[in-house]
Design a protein around this motif. Structure first.
Motif, PDB file in Angstrom:
ATOM      1  N   GLU A  66       0.836  -7.369   7.324  1.00  0.00           N
ATOM      2  CA  GLU A  66      -0.539  -7.972   7.342  1.00  0.00           C
ATOM      3  C   GLU A  66      -0.811  -9.259   7.697  1.00  0.00           C
ATOM      4  O   GLU A  66      -1.788  -9.609   8.396  1.00  0.00           O
ATOM      5  N   GLU A  67       0.328 -10.176   7.388  1.00  0.00           N
ATOM      6  CA  GLU A  67       0.249 -11.338   7.923  1.00  0.00           C
ATOM      7  C   GLU A  67       0.079 -11.800   9.167  1.00  0.00           C
ATOM      8  O   GLU A  67      -0.099 -12.614   9.680  1.00  0.00           O
ATOM      9  N   SER A  68       0.827 -10.893  10.085  1.00  0.00           N
ATOM     10  CA  SER A  68       0.791 -10.917  11.502  1.00  0.00           C
ATOM     11  C   SER A  68      -0.419 -10.369  12.270  1.00  0.00           C
ATOM     12  O   SER A  68      -0.317 -10.201  13.193  1.00  0.00           O
ATOM     13  N   ASP A  69      -1.327  -9.790  10.986  1.00  0.00           N
ATOM     14  CA  ASP A  69      -2.672  -9.154  11.509  1.00  0.00           C
ATOM     15  C   ASP A  69      -2.179  -7.683  12.362  1.00  0.00           C
ATOM     16  O   ASP A  69      -3.214  -7.431  13.201  1.00  0.00           O
ATOM     17  N   TYR A  70      -1.198  -7.207  12.104  1.00  0.00           N
ATOM     18  CA  TYR A  70      -0.937  -5.884  12.561  1.00  0.00           C
ATOM     19  C   TYR A  70      -1.384  -4.800  12.051  1.00  0.00           C
ATOM     20  O   TYR A  70      -1.789  -3.506  12.340  1.00  0.00           O
ATOM     21  N   ILE A  71      -1.717  -4.802  10.642  1.00  0.00           N
ATOM     22  CA  ILE A  71      -2.240  -3.743   9.783  1.00  0.00           C
ATOM     23  C   ILE A  71      -3.543  -4.293   8.994  1.00  0.00           C
ATOM     24  O   ILE A  71      -3.490  -5.495   8.696  1.00  0.00           O
ATOM     25  N   LEU A  72      -4.324  -3.435   8.907  1.00  0.00           N
ATOM     26  CA  LEU A  72      -5.555  -3.598   7.730  1.00  0.00           C
ATOM     27  C   LEU A  72      -5.089  -2.905   6.348  1.00  0.00           C
ATOM     28  O   LEU A  72      -4.574  -1.551   6.522  1.00  0.00           O
ATOM     29  N   VAL A  73      -5.606  -3.349   5.309  1.00  0.00           N
ATOM     30  CA  VAL A  73      -5.331  -2.852   3.933  1.00  0.00           C
ATOM     31  C   VAL A  73      -6.597  -2.424   3.612  1.00  0.00           C
ATOM     32  O   VAL A  73      -7.369  -3.438   3.389  1.00  0.00           O
ATOM     33  N   HIS A  74      -6.663  -1.163   3.111  1.00  0.00           N
ATOM     34  CA  HIS A  74      -8.019  -0.880   2.213  1.00  0.00           C
ATOM     35  C   HIS A  74      -7.561  -0.198   0.918  1.00  0.00           C
ATOM     36  O   HIS A  74      -6.916   0.654   0.689  1.00  0.00           O
ATOM     37  N   LYS A  75      -8.021  -1.004  -0.006  1.00  0.00           N
ATOM     38  CA  LYS A  75      -7.842  -0.609  -1.429  1.00  0.00           C
ATOM     39  C   LYS A  75      -8.782   0.039  -2.143  1.00  0.00           C
ATOM     40  O   LYS A  75     -10.019  -0.295  -1.864  1.00  0.00           O
ATOM     41  N   SER A  76      -8.895   1.138  -2.617  1.00  0.00           N
ATOM     42  CA  SER A  76      -9.871   1.834  -3.252  1.00  0.00           C
ATOM     43  C   SER A  76      -9.333   2.618  -4.576  1.00  0.00           C
ATOM     44  O   SER A  76      -8.220   2.441  -4.958  1.00  0.00           O
ATOM     45  N   PHE A  77     -10.277   3.470  -5.244  1.00  0.00           N
ATOM     46  CA  PHE A  77      -9.797   4.290  -6.175  1.00  0.00           C
ATOM     47  C   PHE A  77     -10.183   5.564  -6.297  1.00  0.00           C
ATOM     48  O   PHE A  77     -11.253   5.933  -5.641  1.00  0.00           O
ATOM     49  N   VAL A  78      -9.427   6.554  -6.469  1.00  0.00           N
ATOM     50  CA  VAL A  78      -9.442   8.043  -6.101  1.00  0.00           C
ATOM     51  C   VAL A  78      -8.904   8.565  -7.615  1.00  0.00           C
ATOM     52  O   VAL A  78      -8.183   8.421  -8.144  1.00  0.00           O
ATOM     53  N   ASN A  79     -10.179   9.166  -8.096  1.00  0.00           N
ATOM     54  CA  ASN A  79     -10.039   9.726  -9.644  1.00  0.00           C
ATOM     55  C   ASN A  79      -9.565   8.661 -10.587  1.00  0.00           C
ATOM     56  O   ASN A  79      -8.404   8.954 -11.058  1.00  0.00           O
ATOM     57  N   ARG A  80     -10.228   7.582 -10.373  1.00  0.00           N
ATOM     58  CA  ARG A  80      -9.740   6.455 -11.192  1.00  0.00           C
ATOM     59  C   ARG A  80      -8.152   5.896 -10.988  1.00  0.00           C
ATOM     60  O   ARG A  80      -7.944   5.089 -11.776  1.00  0.00           O
ATOM     61  N   LYS A  81      -7.715   6.199 -10.076  1.00  0.00           N
ATOM     62  CA  LYS A  81      -6.327   5.950  -9.901  1.00  0.00           C
ATOM     63  C   LYS A  81      -6.362   4.823  -8.459  1.00  0.00           C
ATOM     64  O   LYS A  81      -7.154   5.347  -7.612  1.00  0.00           O
ATOM     65  N   PRO A  82      -5.640   3.613  -8.408  1.00  0.00           N
ATOM     66  CA  PRO A  82      -5.613   2.953  -7.194  1.00  0.00           C
ATOM     67  C   PRO A  82      -5.143   3.484  -5.897  1.00  0.00           C
ATOM     68  O   PRO A  82      -3.950   4.321  -6.468  1.00  0.00           O
ATOM     69  N   ARG A  83      -5.526   3.232  -4.853  1.00  0.00           N
ATOM     70  CA  ARG A  83      -5.103   4.014  -3.770  1.00  0.00           C
ATOM     71  C   ARG A  83      -5.151   3.052  -2.477  1.00  0.00           C
ATOM     72  O   ARG A  83      -6.113   2.048  -2.501  1.00  0.00           O
ATOM     73  N   THR A  84      -3.741   2.725  -1.861  1.00  0.00           N
ATOM     74  CA  THR A  84      -3.835   1.553  -0.714  1.00  0.00           C
ATOM     75  C   THR A  84      -3.584   2.161   0.385  1.00  0.00           C
ATOM     76  O   THR A  84      -2.640   3.084   0.736  1.00  0.00           O
ATOM     77  N   ASP A  85      -4.505   2.351   1.229  1.00  0.00           N
ATOM     78  CA  ASP A  85      -4.102   2.692   2.779  1.00  0.00           C
ATOM     79  C   ASP A  85      -4.047   1.575   3.643  1.00  0.00           C
ATOM     80  O   ASP A  85      -4.678   0.583   3.591  1.00  0.00           O
ATOM     81  N   TYR A  86      -3.266   2.127   4.600  1.00  0.00           N
ATOM     82  CA  TYR A  86      -3.125   1.184   6.066  1.00  0.00           C
ATOM     83  C   TYR A  86      -3.275   1.692   7.122  1.00  0.00           C
ATOM     84  O   TYR A  86      -3.206   2.945   7.519  1.00  0.00           O
ATOM     85  N   THR A  87      -3.962   0.796   8.029  1.00  0.00           N
ATOM     86  CA  THR A  87      -4.388   1.253   9.465  1.00  0.00           C
ATOM     87  C   THR A  87      -3.744   0.195  10.143  1.00  0.00           C
ATOM     88  O   THR A  87      -3.752  -0.878   9.892  1.00  0.00           O
TER      89      THR A  87
END
Length: 136
Positions: A66-87
């Motif tokens: 992420e610090e190298s700007d190679y990935i994006l981090v997307h944080k969300s909640f699914v059924n009230r549980k945290p979810r972190t996705d990467y692209t």
């Protein structure tokens, strides 16, 4: 390659090794980049399961990417549980493609040298050295 006919090809071009991206080259990050290059996105949990990494180890690698700007981090909640996705970012995808191209360049150089070394040797004639051993 340049040089005399029949001469072995030059040693590997070490400049190719210098072009290898040190961020991607680490084994864990290379695996992460490979997985993300093959998919639209993956969750932290999916990456962890595929790579068999600990939470801490995966987190450190993801932060570096992420610090190298190679990935994006997307944080969300699914059924009230945290979810972190990467692209992969466009820069990350480009860096990964350049990394693969550099590896291909290194492999091609190695294969050329290996093929040259695998060719049958020219007929060798014995060389007599006088004075080294008593004649029989």
């Amino acid at each position: 390659m340049d040089g005399e006919p029949g001469a072995p090809p030059l040693m590997l071009n070490v400049d190719a090794f210098e072009k290898l991206d040190r961020v991607i080259h680490e084994r864990g990050r290379l695996a992460i980049m490979s997985l993300l290059a093959a998919t639209e996105s993956l969750s932290f949990k999916e990456l962890k399961e595929h790579l068999r990494m600990t939470d801490g180890n995966l987190s450190v690698h993801m932060r570096t990417l992420e610090e190298s700007d190679y990935i994006l981090v997307h944080k969300s909640f699914v059924n009230r549980k945290p979810r972190t996705d990467y692209t992969l970012t466009a820069a990350g995808r480009q860096a990964f493609q350049e990394y693969i191209q550099t590896l291909e360049e290194i492999v091609k150089q190695s294969q050329a040298a290996e093929q040259w070394n695998a060719t049958p040797a020219r007929e060798m004639k014995p060389v007599l050295h006088t004075g080294l051993a008593p004649a029989k």
